[in-house]
Design a protein around this motif. Structure first.
Motif: not given
Length: 255
Positions: A43-47
């Protein structure tokens, strides 16, 4: 804009999520994973946001499900009953489209035939993606997603996809295992596996120009028993010796 939720955060979904992220016509709403660490990392990679609660999935037009095959049948009923008008899509090569039957109204398959690792970048546009859908609405959604990430999209039925996946196991997983066995033979001799890379690369390049049948070389082609018996004598592990013997006979029999 199509809203898409990602159910799973493994190797395939990490790469597919990155391929979908940032597209003008796609909005990734959320990432679900069984473990908080995996969900949060992707999720953090994809924002985007994340959850470990299937009952707390964000609203979306499509739910892409990339979990272990054994987990599909337990995940699908939970998410399908909460979002009856959405399109549900799995990414498995060996699972039938009808795993959604009786649970979802619109469903299908988006199968990218490639080997994926979370930290190895791939050019998704070159990957062949095989699609299947149970109705026109699902077909429109799945084809939009597939064509967004790949330049090579093909319709393929469940029955044929099973054979495609089986062939991929031979071409990828079994071939990679043979690399591992080669490394196991080299390591005790103090020879680095890296010396095999030019050979591996040329073997792969050849089948872009020749059929695998015509590209085959080595002692098994001639069925040179003297060479083969000397090589088998070097192999201490009986299981590996049997693999050598079976593969050599198969090579010879298929020529």
């Amino acid at each position: 804009m199509m809203k898409v939720a990602l159910v799973g955060a493994g190797n395939l979904m990490t790469n597919l999520g990155k391929a979908l992220a940032g597209r003008n016509d796609i909005c990734i709403t959320q990432v679900w994973s069984r473990t908080e660490a995996s969900a949060t990392t992707l999720a953090e990679r994809l924002g985007v946001g994340s959850t470990t609660d299937l009952d707390n999935l964000a609203e979306a037009d499509a739910y892409i499900v990339a979990v272990k095959d054994s987990a599909l049948e337990s995940v699908i009923p939970v998410i399908a009953r909460q979002h009856p008008e959405a399109v549900f899509i799995h990414t498995a090569g060996s699972m039938p489209m009808e795993v959604f039957g009786g649970h979802a109204r619109h469903y299908g398959v988006l199968y990218p035939m490639q080997t994926f690792s979370k930290d190895k970048e791939v050019d998704f546009s070159e990957i062949p993606v095989f699609v299947e859908a149970n109705d026109e609405h699902a077909s429109d959604v799945i084809n939009q997603l597939a064509n967004t990430v790949s330049d090579n999209v093909y319709p393929l039925s469940t029955d044929k996809r099973r054979y495609l996946h089986l062939a991929a196991v031979f071409a990828c997983n079994f071939a990679n295992h043979c690399y591992h066995l080669a490394a196991c033979l080299l390591e005790p001799q103090g020879i680095p596996f890296s010396v095999m890379l030019p050979l591996i690369d040329e073997t792969a390049r050849k089948v872009h120009q020749l059929s695998p049948h015509d590209a085959q070389t080595g002692p098994a082609v001639r069925y040179d028993k003297n060479v083969m018996e000397r090589q088998m004598a070097l192999i201490e592990d009986e299981k590996i010796r049997q693999i050598y013997k079976i593969l050599s006979k198969s090579i010879h029999d298929k020529l």
